[in-house]
Motif scaffolding. Structure first.
Motif, short mmCIF file in Angstrom:
data_model
loop_
_atom_site.label_atom_id
_atom_site.label_comp_id
_atom_site.label_asym_id
_atom_site.label_seq_id
_atom_site.Cartn_x
_atom_site.Cartn_y
_atom_site.Cartn_z
N LEU A 26 0.84 -1.20 0.00
CA LEU A 26 0.00 0.00 0.00
C LEU A 26 0.87 1.24 0.00
O LEU A 26 1.85 1.31 0.75
CB LEU A 26 -0.91 0.01 1.23
N GLU A 27 0.52 2.23 -0.82
CA GLU A 27 1.25 3.49 -0.90
C GLU A 27 0.27 4.65 -0.86
O GLU A 27 -0.81 4.57 -1.42
CB GLU A 27 2.06 3.57 -2.21
N SER A 28 0.68 5.75 -0.21
CA SER A 28 -0.15 6.95 -0.22
C SER A 28 0.61 8.12 -0.85
O SER A 28 0.21 9.26 -0.72
CB SER A 28 -0.59 7.30 1.19
N ALA A 29 1.68 7.86 -1.56
CA ALA A 29 2.47 8.89 -2.22
C ALA A 29 1.71 9.45 -3.41
O ALA A 29 0.75 8.85 -3.91
CB ALA A 29 3.81 8.31 -2.67
N SER A 30 2.15 10.60 -3.90
CA SER A 30 1.46 11.23 -5.02
C SER A 30 1.71 10.50 -6.33
O SER A 30 0.91 10.59 -7.26
CB SER A 30 1.89 12.69 -5.15
N THR A 61 11.12 2.44 -7.65
CA THR A 61 11.48 1.81 -6.39
C THR A 61 10.30 1.04 -5.81
O THR A 61 10.46 -0.08 -5.31
CB THR A 61 11.96 2.87 -5.37
N ASP A 62 9.11 1.61 -5.89
CA ASP A 62 7.90 0.93 -5.40
C ASP A 62 7.65 -0.36 -6.18
O ASP A 62 7.35 -1.40 -5.60
CB ASP A 62 6.67 1.84 -5.52
N VAL A 63 7.80 -0.29 -7.49
CA VAL A 63 7.61 -1.46 -8.34
C VAL A 63 8.68 -2.51 -8.02
O VAL A 63 8.37 -3.70 -7.88
CB VAL A 63 7.66 -1.08 -9.84
N ALA A 64 9.91 -2.08 -7.85
CA ALA A 64 11.00 -3.01 -7.53
C ALA A 64 10.76 -3.70 -6.20
O ALA A 64 11.05 -4.89 -6.05
CB ALA A 64 12.34 -2.27 -7.51
N LYS A 65 10.22 -2.98 -5.21
CA LYS A 65 9.91 -3.58 -3.91
C LYS A 65 8.89 -4.70 -4.07
O LYS A 65 9.05 -5.78 -3.51
CB LYS A 65 9.38 -2.54 -2.93
N VAL A 66 7.83 -4.44 -4.83
CA VAL A 66 6.79 -5.46 -5.01
C VAL A 66 7.38 -6.70 -5.70
O VAL A 66 7.13 -7.83 -5.28
CB VAL A 66 5.61 -4.90 -5.84
N ILE A 111 -1.12 -0.82 -4.44
CA ILE A 111 -2.29 0.05 -4.40
C ILE A 111 -1.88 1.44 -3.93
O ILE A 111 -1.31 1.60 -2.85
CB ILE A 111 -3.37 -0.52 -3.48
N LYS A 112 -2.18 2.43 -4.76
CA LYS A 112 -1.91 3.83 -4.44
C LYS A 112 -3.24 4.48 -4.07
O LYS A 112 -4.20 4.44 -4.84
CB LYS A 112 -1.28 4.52 -5.64
N PHE A 113 -3.31 5.07 -2.88
CA PHE A 113 -4.56 5.65 -2.39
C PHE A 113 -4.74 7.11 -2.78
O PHE A 113 -5.82 7.63 -2.66
CB PHE A 113 -4.64 5.53 -0.87
N ASN A 114 -3.71 7.76 -3.26
CA ASN A 114 -3.79 9.18 -3.58
C ASN A 114 -4.28 9.38 -5.02
O ASN A 114 -3.62 10.00 -5.85
CB ASN A 114 -2.42 9.83 -3.38
N ILE A 131 -4.53 0.88 -8.77
CA ILE A 131 -4.17 -0.51 -8.53
C ILE A 131 -3.32 -1.04 -9.67
O ILE A 131 -3.69 -0.92 -10.84
CB ILE A 131 -5.43 -1.40 -8.37
N ARG A 132 -2.16 -1.60 -9.33
CA ARG A 132 -1.32 -2.27 -10.32
C ARG A 132 -1.13 -3.71 -9.88
O ARG A 132 -0.87 -3.99 -8.71
CB ARG A 132 0.05 -1.60 -10.43
N ARG A 133 -1.28 -4.63 -10.82
CA ARG A 133 -1.21 -6.06 -10.54
C ARG A 133 0.09 -6.61 -11.10
O ARG A 133 0.46 -6.31 -12.24
CB ARG A 133 -2.40 -6.75 -11.21
#
Length: 66
Positions: free
Chosen positions: A4-8, A13-18, A33-36, A44-46
């Motif tokens: 889960l991310e709330s960044a703009s 880096t987020d993709v690499a973490k997943v 999932i980005k809430f912003n 949502i990215r799968r």
């Protein structure tokens, strides 16, 4: 696996973490999932190690086999 991310904006880096989490855990499916965002489904990215089981792909496979 769920990240889960709330960044703009999502970064590489987020993709690499997943992708790293998927590989380390042995899970087949991951969601980032980005809430912003105005509409949640737009954030949502799968990620998956398996091919997409969508009907279009299945239809193409049947056409090749037949």
């Amino acid at each position: 696996m769920l990240e889960l991310e709330s960044a703009s904006a999502l970064t590489q880096t987020d993709v690499a973490k997943v992708l790293s989490y998927l590989e380390a855990s042995g899970c087949e499916l991951g969601l980032l999932i980005k809430f912003n965002v105005p509409l949640l489904r737009g954030g949502i990215r799968r990620f998956s190690d398996e091919p997409c089981p969508c009907p279009k792909t299945a239809k193409a496979e049947r056409l090749r086999v037949g």
